[in-house]
Design a protein around this motif. Structure first.
Motif, mmCIF file in Angstrom:
data_model
loop_
_atom_site.group_PDB
_atom_site.id
_atom_site.type_symbol
_atom_site.label_atom_id
_atom_site.label_comp_id
_atom_site.label_asym_id
_atom_site.label_seq_id
_atom_site.Cartn_x
_atom_site.Cartn_y
_atom_site.Cartn_z
ATOM 1 N N THR A 2 45.845 23.794 13.547
ATOM 2 C CA THR A 2 44.262 23.900 13.813
ATOM 3 C C THR A 2 43.530 24.897 12.966
ATOM 4 O O THR A 2 42.644 24.655 12.273
ATOM 5 N N PHE A 3 44.196 26.055 12.975
ATOM 6 C CA PHE A 3 43.658 27.174 11.821
ATOM 7 C C PHE A 3 43.585 26.602 10.579
ATOM 8 O O PHE A 3 42.561 26.845 9.859
ATOM 9 N N LEU A 4 44.776 26.177 10.061
ATOM 10 C CA LEU A 4 44.793 25.453 8.657
ATOM 11 C C LEU A 4 43.637 24.634 8.518
ATOM 12 O O LEU A 4 42.962 24.721 7.485
ATOM 13 N N LEU A 5 43.577 23.594 9.332
ATOM 14 C CA LEU A 5 42.594 22.312 9.080
ATOM 15 C C LEU A 5 41.237 23.016 9.287
ATOM 16 O O LEU A 5 40.296 22.557 8.197
ATOM 17 N N ILE A 6 40.884 23.816 10.030
ATOM 18 C CA ILE A 6 39.415 24.400 10.149
ATOM 19 C C ILE A 6 39.023 25.206 9.117
ATOM 20 O O ILE A 6 37.929 25.118 8.469
ATOM 21 N N SER A 7 40.112 26.203 8.760
ATOM 22 C CA SER A 7 39.898 27.041 7.405
ATOM 23 C C SER A 7 39.679 26.295 6.107
ATOM 24 O O SER A 7 38.871 26.582 5.436
ATOM 25 N N ALA A 8 40.225 25.179 6.017
ATOM 26 C CA ALA A 8 40.477 24.256 4.819
ATOM 27 C C ALA A 8 39.018 23.527 4.774
ATOM 28 O O ALA A 8 38.137 23.715 3.765
ATOM 29 N N VAL A 9 38.303 23.087 5.944
ATOM 30 C CA VAL A 9 36.904 22.588 6.107
ATOM 31 C C VAL A 9 36.006 23.726 5.519
ATOM 32 O O VAL A 9 35.128 23.383 4.910
ATOM 33 N N ILE A 10 36.211 24.718 6.384
ATOM 34 C CA ILE A 10 35.234 25.941 5.988
ATOM 35 C C ILE A 10 35.280 26.278 4.501
ATOM 36 O O ILE A 10 34.124 26.531 3.762
ATOM 37 N N PHE A 11 36.382 26.489 3.781
ATOM 38 C CA PHE A 11 36.491 26.658 2.494
ATOM 39 C C PHE A 11 35.937 25.805 1.529
ATOM 40 O O PHE A 11 35.168 26.147 0.606
ATOM 41 N N ILE A 12 36.206 24.525 1.883
ATOM 42 C CA ILE A 12 35.549 23.431 0.895
ATOM 43 C C ILE A 12 34.215 23.533 1.188
ATOM 44 O O ILE A 12 33.510 23.354 0.100
ATOM 45 N N LYS A 52 49.669 34.504 12.472
ATOM 46 C CA LYS A 52 49.282 34.114 13.737
ATOM 47 C C LYS A 52 49.177 33.128 14.360
ATOM 48 O O LYS A 52 49.567 32.760 15.403
ATOM 49 N N SER A 53 48.505 32.253 13.440
ATOM 50 C CA SER A 53 48.323 30.585 14.012
ATOM 51 C C SER A 53 49.568 29.850 13.938
ATOM 52 O O SER A 53 49.401 28.927 14.334
ATOM 53 N N GLY A 54 50.385 30.617 13.089
ATOM 54 C CA GLY A 54 51.910 29.653 13.140
ATOM 55 C C GLY A 54 52.297 28.917 11.871
ATOM 56 O O GLY A 54 53.061 28.228 12.139
ATOM 57 N N TYR A 55 51.389 28.742 11.019
ATOM 58 C CA TYR A 55 51.486 27.543 9.979
ATOM 59 C C TYR A 55 52.177 28.317 8.801
ATOM 60 O O TYR A 55 52.660 27.803 7.897
ATOM 61 N N PHE A 56 51.889 29.715 8.837
ATOM 62 C CA PHE A 56 52.854 30.556 7.681
ATOM 63 C C PHE A 56 53.527 31.678 8.183
ATOM 64 O O PHE A 56 53.487 32.084 9.297
ATOM 65 N N TYR A 57 54.684 31.798 7.510
ATOM 66 C CA TYR A 57 55.600 32.895 8.332
ATOM 67 C C TYR A 57 56.105 33.906 7.073
ATOM 68 O O TYR A 57 56.097 33.208 5.984
ATOM 69 N N HIS A 58 56.505 34.912 7.391
ATOM 70 C CA HIS A 58 57.319 35.983 6.360
ATOM 71 C C HIS A 58 58.828 36.020 6.798
ATOM 72 O O HIS A 58 59.085 36.124 7.836
ATOM 73 N N ASN A 59 59.544 35.966 5.823
ATOM 74 C CA ASN A 59 61.168 36.271 6.048
ATOM 75 C C ASN A 59 61.370 37.811 5.272
ATOM 76 O O ASN A 59 61.106 38.665 6.298
ATOM 77 N N GLU A 60 61.600 37.687 4.345
ATOM 78 C CA GLU A 60 61.794 39.000 3.590
ATOM 79 C C GLU A 60 60.432 39.463 2.839
ATOM 80 O O GLU A 60 60.624 40.689 2.481
ATOM 81 N N TRP A 61 59.349 38.713 2.813
ATOM 82 C CA TRP A 61 58.205 39.225 2.440
ATOM 83 C C TRP A 61 57.386 40.123 3.290
ATOM 84 O O TRP A 61 57.639 39.885 4.550
ATOM 85 N N LYS A 62 56.812 41.086 2.803
ATOM 86 C CA LYS A 62 56.089 42.170 3.481
ATOM 87 C C LYS A 62 54.648 42.073 2.888
ATOM 88 O O LYS A 62 54.468 41.587 1.869
ATOM 89 N N PHE A 63 53.719 42.376 3.834
ATOM 90 C CA PHE A 63 52.405 42.494 3.600
ATOM 91 C C PHE A 63 52.031 43.451 2.450
ATOM 92 O O PHE A 63 51.172 43.310 1.452
ATOM 93 N N SER A 64 53.037 44.780 2.499
ATOM 94 C CA SER A 64 52.652 45.393 1.259
ATOM 95 C C SER A 64 53.123 44.691 -0.101
ATOM 96 O O SER A 64 52.291 44.973 -0.875
ATOM 97 N N TYR A 65 53.834 43.589 -0.249
ATOM 98 C CA TYR A 65 54.151 42.939 -1.402
ATOM 99 C C TYR A 65 52.742 42.131 -1.504
ATOM 100 O O TYR A 65 52.272 42.036 -2.879
#
Length: 148
Positions: A2-12, A111-124
């Protein structure tokens, strides 16, 4: 999703409605560059190294949505409002603002669940986003130089 779709519509919608300071051909060039950069980065860091990803490991068609909608609209808005005629401090502040925006959006995407980190960090991400924006500027200046 839902977050993915709503944000895509807003960005467009925002990208379509804001006053354009760049030409249509430049919008096209920025959008295409953003998509190519997004696919190149994600194929390497997601599929090759599995440092992060969309939804679950591997390729899912909904995972193309951020690359096809978020990346080009963000690139267009970034270039469209970039303070080319301002001093270096203002340009750095502008890039910092966009970096913070992208970090916030990345957090919300996790937080919305469509993206995840494994080895990646926010600092990267905090280090990579300014570099990606610099690549956009480099490409945009190159495009303008050779297309007049």
């Amino acid at each position: 999703m839902t977050f993915l779709l709503i944000s895509a519509v807003i960005f467009i919608t925002i990208t379509i409605l804001v006053p354009k300071k760049i030409k249509r051909s430049e919008i096209y060039a920025v959008a295409l560059f953003s998509i190519v950069l997004g696919f190149t980065t994600d194929i390497t860091l997601d599929l090759k190294y599995n440092w992060y990803g969309y939804f679950e490991p591997g390729v899912q068609y909904p995972g193309f949505l951020p690359i096809l909608f978020h990346f080009p609209t963000t690139g267009i808005l970034f270039i469209n409002f970039f303070p080319f005629k301002r001093n270096l401090i203002q340009r750095i502040f502008y890039i910092t603002f966009w970096t913070m925006f992208c970090l916030t959006f990345e957090y919300l995407s996790i937080k919305s669940g469509y993206f995840y980190h494994n080895e990646w960090k926010f600092s990267y991400s905090a280090l990579v986003y300014p570099f990606l924006f610099w690549l956009h500027l480099l490409h945009f200046n190159f495009y303008k130089k050779y297309t007049g």
